[in-house]
Enzyme design. Structure first.
Site, PDB file in Angstrom:
ATOM      1  N   SER A   1       0.797  -1.237   0.000  1.00 40.68           N
ATOM      2  CA  SER A   1       0.000   0.000   0.000  1.00 40.68           C
ATOM      3  C   SER A   1       0.825   1.280   0.000  1.00 40.68           C
ATOM      4  CB  SER A   1      -0.927   0.026   1.221  1.00 40.68           C
ATOM      5  OG  SER A   1      -2.061  -0.744   0.955  1.00 40.68           O
TER       6      SER A   1
ATOM      7  N   LYS B   1       0.518   3.393  -2.960  1.00 40.91           N
ATOM      8  CA  LYS B   1      -0.655   4.263  -3.172  1.00 40.91           C
ATOM      9  C   LYS B   1      -0.252   5.734  -3.065  1.00 40.91           C
ATOM     10  CE  LYS B   1      -3.862   0.821  -1.270  1.00 40.91           C
ATOM     11  NZ  LYS B   1      -4.542   0.368  -0.046  1.00 40.91           N
TER      12      LYS B   1
ATOM     13  N   TYR C   1      -2.822  -1.929 -10.404  1.00 34.39           N
ATOM     14  CA  TYR C   1      -2.857  -1.913  -8.942  1.00 34.39           C
ATOM     15  C   TYR C   1      -2.110  -3.122  -8.351  1.00 34.39           C
ATOM     16  CZ  TYR C   1      -4.512  -2.192  -4.184  1.00 34.39           C
ATOM     17  OH  TYR C   1      -4.542  -2.295  -2.816  1.00 34.39           O
TER      18      TYR C   1
ATOM     19  N   TYR D   1      -3.787   3.357   7.843  1.00 31.78           N
ATOM     20  CA  TYR D   1      -5.020   2.581   8.009  1.00 31.78           C
ATOM     21  C   TYR D   1      -5.884   3.191   9.116  1.00 31.78           C
ATOM     22  CZ  TYR D   1      -2.189  -0.772   5.389  1.00 31.78           C
ATOM     23  OH  TYR D   1      -1.393  -1.354   4.465  1.00 31.78           O
TER      24      TYR D   1
ATOM     25  N   VAL E   1       1.092  -3.830   3.887  1.00 32.41           N
ATOM     26  CA  VAL E   1       0.994  -5.138   4.540  1.00 32.41           C
ATOM     27  C   VAL E   1       2.219  -6.013   4.289  1.00 32.41           C
ATOM     28  CG1 VAL E   1      -1.539  -5.236   4.699  1.00 32.41           C
ATOM     29  CG2 VAL E   1      -0.389  -6.142   2.658  1.00 32.41           C
TER      30      VAL E   1
END
Ligand code: GLN
Length: 330
Positions: A73, A76, A198, A250, A268
């Site tokens: 992530s 992102k 992605y 998160y 993660v």
């Protein structure tokens, strides 16, 4: 350890703080490997590495910098920055908001007021950003973002084929999110191309030093301080750091802003990327995660580092604001 006085600090003090962090966190065996993507569970759970890179190109580290892990992530944040730069913040903002969602990263939901994903750090937002990048760059999109990530890290990065294949085989929930976005006209066909981008962006391998240098590139207004190359546009960096500050960790983002007080993004795979604006990039890697999906040892390391050096954005002593000029320069 007491707080470090920056006026009297030398490189030995930085290494002393890093050793203290190492000795403290290495004993912590809490948390568990992410295993919802089977390939992610194949790493040594005991690894810990931490690196710092200053905005004038000095690096400091402790622990394991050799082992690579997938960026997950953390990608992102980079892709959001690239999309802002390529398309401008108005176009991107029309498609993805900047509001914390308060829900899990892979929640299947949109902001009910705007009918768009809450922010680019949750999967729905990141898949929308991937769709925008695919629209703009077509089949070159992956090579393009890999090149930009590599420029930020200052070395050529690569795809972890095993994790990528594992993402493809298990990414049903992300496919569901992609198709929901398509039905809401939040992204356009081909949705499979956005999803593929992605899955690939999440499967790029990095080490803790790569994250520190990427962080230093953000900290240094988009210019990689080691290679001297301008990688990201300054305004896009500002907007990306804002969203990292409010949404990067998160469901722990509010606590993180309170305790650590730095823009950051976790993945993660076990990495955390943190930034001290105009000063420092910080990278940690340790794969055991807490229930929010953040690296247990990474989180503990950031807390100690932030406290020791007064890095919190609102630290009352403002010690951290002179960190590089007072300390890392000598
Ligand atoms: N590959 C992951 C997923 O979307 C990325 C998640 C993450 O780091 N939270 O399922």
């Amino acid at each position: 350890m007491g707080n470090v006085e920056i006026t009297s600090m030398k490189a030995a003090d930085i290494n002393h703080v890093l050793s203290h962090i190492y000795d403290t966190v290495i004993q912590n065996r809490e948390g568990a490997l992410a295993d919802y993507i089977p390939e992610l569970a194949k790493v040594d759970p005991n690894i810990f590495g931490m690196a710092l890179a200053t905005n004038n190109g000095k690096v400091y580290s402790i622990g394991d910098l050799e082992t690579t892990f997938t960026i997950q992530s953390i990608s992102k944040a980079l892709n959001y920055c690239i999309a802002l730069e390529l398309m401008g913040s108005d176009v991107v903002f029309e498609r993805v908001g900047v509001e914390p969602s308060g829900d899990r990263f892979n929640a299947i939901e949109f902001d009910p007021r705007t009918l768009r994903p809450y922010n680019p750090m949750v999967n729905a937002g990141a898949i929308t950003i991937a769709g925008l990048l695919y629209d703009r760059l077509g089949s070159e999109a992956y090579e393009y973002i890999l090149d930009r990530f590599s420029q930020a890290a200052g070395r050529q990065l690569e795809l972890h084929e095993g994790v990528y294949r594992s993402e493809l085989l298990t990414g049903h929930r992300n496919r569901a999110i992609g198709h929901l976005l398509l039905s809401a006209q939040a992204i356009e066909e081909p949705v499979d191309a956005a999803l593929d981008l992605y899955f690939r962006q999440c499967s790029i391998s990095v080490n803790a030093m790569d994250l520190a240098v990427i962080g230093a590139t953000f900290a240094n207004l988009g210019q990689n301080p080691i290679t001297g190359r301008q990688v990201f546009d300054m305004t896009a960096v500002r907007n990306t750091l804002s969203v990292m500050f409010t949404c990067g960790m998160y469901d722990y983002s509010g606590n993180w802003a309170y305790d650590v007080g730095l823009p950051a993004k976790s993945g993660v795979g076990g990495g955390i990327l943190g930034i001290v604006n105009r000063q420092l990039g910080i990278g940690t890697f340790s794969p055991r995660l807490d229930t929010n999906g953040n690296s247990v040892r990474g989180l503990a390391s950031f807390k100690i580092l932030s406290d020791e050096f007064g890095l919190h954005a609102f630290d009352p002593t403002n010690r951290g604001s002179g960190l590089v000029s007072h300390f890392f320069d000598h």
